[in-house]
Write an enzyme that holds these catalytic residues in place. Structure first.
Site, PDB file in Angstrom:
ATOM      1  N   PRO A  32       0.799  -1.214   0.000  1.00 24.76           N
ATOM      2  CA  PRO A  32       0.000   0.000   0.000  1.00 24.76           C
ATOM      3  C   PRO A  32       0.839   1.275   0.000  1.00 24.76           C
ATOM      4  O   PRO A  32       1.860   1.361   0.656  1.00 24.76           O
ATOM      5  CB  PRO A  32      -0.840  -0.105   1.271  1.00 24.76           C
ATOM      6  N   ASN A  33       0.355   2.224  -0.780  1.00 23.28           N
ATOM      7  CA  ASN A  33       0.897   3.571  -0.901  1.00 23.28           C
ATOM      8  C   ASN A  33       2.203   3.665  -1.672  1.00 23.28           C
ATOM      9  O   ASN A  33       2.672   4.762  -1.945  1.00 23.28           O
ATOM     10  CB  ASN A  33       1.039   4.251   0.467  1.00 23.28           C
ATOM     11  N   ARG A  64       4.492  11.080  -2.209  1.00 19.04           N
ATOM     12  CA  ARG A  64       4.131  10.834  -0.812  1.00 19.04           C
ATOM     13  C   ARG A  64       5.355  11.025   0.082  1.00 19.04           C
ATOM     14  O   ARG A  64       6.347  10.304  -0.052  1.00 19.04           O
ATOM     15  CB  ARG A  64       3.614   9.405  -0.636  1.00 19.04           C
ATOM     16  N   TYR A  77      10.626   9.177   1.595  1.00 22.83           N
ATOM     17  CA  TYR A  77      10.664   8.151   0.550  1.00 22.83           C
ATOM     18  C   TYR A  77      11.357   8.584  -0.731  1.00 22.83           C
ATOM     19  O   TYR A  77      11.521   7.780  -1.643  1.00 22.83           O
ATOM     20  CB  TYR A  77       9.240   7.679   0.237  1.00 22.83           C
ATOM     21  N   ASN A  87       8.131  -5.363  -0.272  1.00 21.98           N
ATOM     22  CA  ASN A  87       7.921  -4.198   0.575  1.00 21.98           C
ATOM     23  C   ASN A  87       6.422  -4.163   0.827  1.00 21.98           C
ATOM     24  O   ASN A  87       5.659  -3.679  -0.003  1.00 21.98           O
ATOM     25  CB  ASN A  87       8.399  -2.919  -0.106  1.00 21.98           C
ATOM     26  N   ALA A 133       2.725  -0.720   5.099  1.00 24.26           N
ATOM     27  CA  ALA A 133       2.091  -0.774   6.419  1.00 24.26           C
ATOM     28  C   ALA A 133       1.636  -2.180   6.795  1.00 24.26           C
ATOM     29  O   ALA A 133       1.534  -2.502   7.984  1.00 24.26           O
ATOM     30  CB  ALA A 133       0.914   0.197   6.463  1.00 24.26           C
ATOM     31  N   HIS A 162       3.390  -4.424   9.455  1.00 23.40           N
ATOM     32  CA  HIS A 162       3.160  -4.270  10.887  1.00 23.40           C
ATOM     33  C   HIS A 162       1.792  -4.775  11.334  1.00 23.40           C
ATOM     34  O   HIS A 162       1.489  -4.729  12.522  1.00 23.40           O
ATOM     35  CB  HIS A 162       3.304  -2.787  11.267  1.00 23.40           C
ATOM     36  N   ASP A 218       1.130 -15.615   6.609  1.00 24.09           N
ATOM     37  CA  ASP A 218       0.677 -16.978   6.371  1.00 24.09           C
ATOM     38  C   ASP A 218       0.806 -17.361   4.899  1.00 24.09           C
ATOM     39  O   ASP A 218       1.176 -18.492   4.576  1.00 24.09           O
ATOM     40  CB  ASP A 218      -0.773 -17.149   6.840  1.00 24.09           C
ATOM     41  N   GLU A 225      12.473  -8.967   3.079  1.00 23.01           N
ATOM     42  CA  GLU A 225      11.600  -7.867   3.495  1.00 23.01           C
ATOM     43  C   GLU A 225      12.381  -6.575   3.261  1.00 23.01           C
ATOM     44  O   GLU A 225      13.515  -6.449   3.713  1.00 23.01           O
ATOM     45  CB  GLU A 225      11.257  -8.029   4.975  1.00 23.01           C
ATOM     46  N   HIS A 249      12.346  -2.209   3.189  1.00 22.94           N
ATOM     47  CA  HIS A 249      11.741  -0.921   3.555  1.00 22.94           C
ATOM     48  C   HIS A 249      12.644   0.184   3.043  1.00 22.94           C
ATOM     49  O   HIS A 249      13.862   0.121   3.205  1.00 22.94           O
ATOM     50  CB  HIS A 249      11.575  -0.787   5.066  1.00 22.94           C
ATOM     51  N   ILE A 250      12.056   1.179   2.432  1.00 25.37           N
ATOM     52  CA  ILE A 250      12.821   2.308   1.903  1.00 25.37           C
ATOM     53  C   ILE A 250      13.417   3.123   3.045  1.00 25.37           C
ATOM     54  O   ILE A 250      14.585   3.497   3.015  1.00 25.37           O
ATOM     55  CB  ILE A 250      11.929   3.179   0.989  1.00 25.37           C
ATOM     56  N   ARG A 309      11.614   5.486  13.157  1.00 20.65           N
ATOM     57  CA  ARG A 309      10.305   6.100  12.976  1.00 20.65           C
ATOM     58  C   ARG A 309       9.385   5.743  14.140  1.00 20.65           C
ATOM     59  O   ARG A 309       9.843   5.328  15.199  1.00 20.65           O
ATOM     60  CB  ARG A 309       9.738   5.656  11.626  1.00 20.65           C
TER      61      ARG A 309
END
Length: 148
Positions: free
Chosen positions: A12-13, A20, A25, A76, A79, A82, A89, A100, A102-103, A109
Protein backbone atom coordinates in the site's frame (compact mmCIF):
# COMPACT_ATOMS: atom_id res chain seq x y z
CA UNK A 1 20.80 -23.37 -13.87
CA UNK A 2 17.64 -21.94 -15.31
CA UNK A 3 17.26 -18.14 -15.27
CA UNK A 4 15.92 -17.20 -11.83
CA UNK A 5 12.47 -15.62 -11.63
CA UNK A 6 12.13 -12.95 -8.96
CA UNK A 7 8.81 -11.38 -8.02
CA UNK A 8 8.89 -7.82 -6.67
CA UNK A 9 5.83 -6.98 -4.60
CA UNK A 10 5.08 -3.49 -3.35
CA UNK A 11 2.24 -2.88 -0.95
CA UNK A 12 0.00 0.00 0.00
CA UNK A 13 0.90 3.57 -0.90
CA UNK A 14 4.03 2.60 -2.82
CA UNK A 15 2.17 3.62 -5.98
CA UNK A 16 2.56 7.15 -4.58
CA UNK A 17 6.35 7.11 -4.51
CA UNK A 18 7.73 10.44 -5.64
CA UNK A 19 4.84 12.44 -4.20
CA UNK A 20 4.13 10.83 -0.81
CA UNK A 21 6.36 12.24 1.92
CA UNK A 22 9.37 12.78 -0.36
CA UNK A 23 11.50 13.75 2.65
CA UNK A 24 11.14 10.11 3.79
CA UNK A 25 10.66 8.15 0.55
CA UNK A 26 12.45 10.32 -2.00
CA UNK A 27 11.31 11.84 -5.28
CA UNK A 28 11.65 8.77 -7.52
CA UNK A 29 8.42 7.17 -8.64
CA UNK A 30 7.38 3.52 -8.66
CA UNK A 31 8.05 3.54 -12.40
CA UNK A 32 11.60 4.85 -11.71
CA UNK A 33 12.09 2.07 -9.16
CA UNK A 34 10.94 -0.57 -11.62
CA UNK A 35 13.35 0.79 -14.26
CA UNK A 36 16.26 0.60 -11.76
CA UNK A 37 15.37 -2.96 -10.82
CA UNK A 38 14.90 -4.01 -14.46
CA UNK A 39 18.33 -2.63 -15.39
CA UNK A 40 19.99 -4.46 -12.48
CA UNK A 41 18.07 -7.65 -13.32
CA UNK A 42 19.38 -7.55 -16.88
CA UNK A 43 22.91 -7.13 -15.56
CA UNK A 44 22.42 -10.07 -13.17
CA UNK A 45 20.66 -12.17 -15.81
CA UNK A 46 17.51 -12.73 -13.78
CA UNK A 47 13.87 -12.21 -14.72
CA UNK A 48 11.77 -9.86 -12.64
CA UNK A 49 8.04 -9.35 -12.46
CA UNK A 50 6.40 -6.44 -10.65
CA UNK A 51 3.20 -6.26 -8.65
CA UNK A 52 1.80 -3.43 -6.54
CA UNK A 53 -1.46 -3.29 -4.66
CA UNK A 54 -3.03 -1.27 -1.91
CA UNK A 55 -5.21 -4.28 -1.03
CA UNK A 56 -4.10 -6.95 1.41
CA UNK A 57 -6.12 -9.73 -0.26
CA UNK A 58 -4.64 -8.94 -3.67
CA UNK A 59 -1.14 -9.24 -2.21
CA UNK A 60 -2.07 -12.57 -0.60
CA UNK A 61 -3.48 -13.77 -3.94
CA UNK A 62 -0.33 -12.73 -5.82
CA UNK A 63 1.93 -14.51 -3.31
CA UNK A 64 -0.14 -17.67 -3.69
CA UNK A 65 -0.02 -17.41 -7.49
CA UNK A 66 3.79 -17.28 -7.31
CA UNK A 67 3.98 -20.82 -5.96
CA UNK A 68 5.83 -22.99 -8.44
CA UNK A 69 6.57 -20.00 -10.67
CA UNK A 70 8.80 -17.59 -8.74
CA UNK A 71 12.12 -18.51 -7.18
CA UNK A 72 12.35 -15.54 -4.83
CA UNK A 73 10.22 -12.63 -3.66
CA UNK A 74 11.36 -9.10 -2.86
CA UNK A 75 8.61 -7.67 -0.68
CA UNK A 76 7.92 -4.20 0.57
CA UNK A 77 4.60 -4.81 2.26
CA UNK A 78 4.40 -1.21 3.44
CA UNK A 79 2.09 -0.77 6.42
CA UNK A 80 0.96 -4.41 6.13
CA UNK A 81 4.38 -5.37 7.47
CA UNK A 82 3.16 -4.27 10.89
CA UNK A 83 -0.38 -5.64 10.72
CA UNK A 84 -0.81 -8.60 8.38
CA UNK A 85 -0.85 -12.14 9.65
CA UNK A 86 -2.54 -13.03 6.34
CA UNK A 87 0.50 -11.99 4.29
CA UNK A 88 2.79 -13.83 6.70
CA UNK A 89 0.68 -16.98 6.37
CA UNK A 90 0.68 -16.69 2.56
CA UNK A 91 4.47 -16.42 2.53
CA UNK A 92 4.80 -19.40 4.87
CA UNK A 93 2.39 -21.39 2.74
CA UNK A 94 4.16 -20.98 -0.60
CA UNK A 95 7.66 -21.84 0.62
CA UNK A 96 9.36 -19.18 -1.54
CA UNK A 97 12.30 -17.39 0.09
CA UNK A 98 11.88 -13.64 0.40
CA UNK A 99 13.56 -10.47 1.56
CA UNK A 100 11.60 -7.87 3.49
CA UNK A 101 12.44 -4.40 2.20
CA UNK A 102 11.74 -0.92 3.55
CA UNK A 103 12.82 2.31 1.90
CA UNK A 104 13.09 4.16 5.20
CA UNK A 105 14.72 3.00 8.42
CA UNK A 106 11.57 1.88 10.21
CA UNK A 107 13.48 1.72 13.51
CA UNK A 108 14.00 5.50 13.46
CA UNK A 109 10.31 6.10 12.98
CA UNK A 110 7.14 5.64 15.02
CA UNK A 111 7.10 2.82 17.57
CA UNK A 112 4.34 0.90 15.76
CA UNK A 113 6.67 0.51 12.75
CA UNK A 114 9.28 -1.32 14.83
CA UNK A 115 7.36 -4.59 14.82
CA UNK A 116 7.17 -6.79 11.72
CA UNK A 117 5.04 -9.87 11.25
CA UNK A 118 7.31 -10.83 8.34
CA UNK A 119 10.90 -10.51 9.60
CA UNK A 120 10.84 -13.78 11.51
CA UNK A 121 10.32 -15.81 8.35
CA UNK A 122 12.29 -13.64 5.89
CA UNK A 123 15.70 -14.64 4.53
CA UNK A 124 16.77 -11.10 5.39
CA UNK A 125 15.54 -7.60 6.07
CA UNK A 126 16.81 -4.47 4.34
CA UNK A 127 15.74 -1.05 5.56
CA UNK A 128 16.90 2.51 5.42
CA UNK A 129 18.81 2.44 2.12
CA UNK A 130 16.16 4.09 -0.03
CA UNK A 131 15.55 2.53 -3.42
CA UNK A 132 19.05 1.05 -3.32
CA UNK A 133 17.70 -1.45 -0.81
CA UNK A 134 15.82 -3.15 -3.64
CA UNK A 135 19.04 -3.41 -5.67
CA UNK A 136 20.92 -4.92 -2.70
CA UNK A 137 18.07 -7.37 -2.23
CA UNK A 138 18.05 -8.29 -5.92
CA UNK A 139 21.83 -8.85 -6.00
CA UNK A 140 21.70 -11.01 -2.90
CA UNK A 141 18.67 -12.99 -4.06
CA UNK A 142 20.38 -13.76 -7.38
CA UNK A 143 23.56 -14.84 -5.59
CA UNK A 144 21.63 -16.99 -3.13
CA UNK A 145 19.67 -18.71 -5.88
CA UNK A 146 22.81 -19.41 -7.89
CA UNK A 147 24.57 -20.89 -4.84
CA UNK A 148 21.86 -23.52 -4.32
Amino acid sequence: MQTPDILVINGPNLNMLGTREPQIYGRETLKDLQALISAKAAELEVRVEFFQSNHEGAIVDRIQEARGKSDFILLNAGAYTHTSVAIRDALSGVDIPFYEIHISNVHRREEFRHHSYLSGIAEGVICGFGLNGYLYALENAAALLRSR
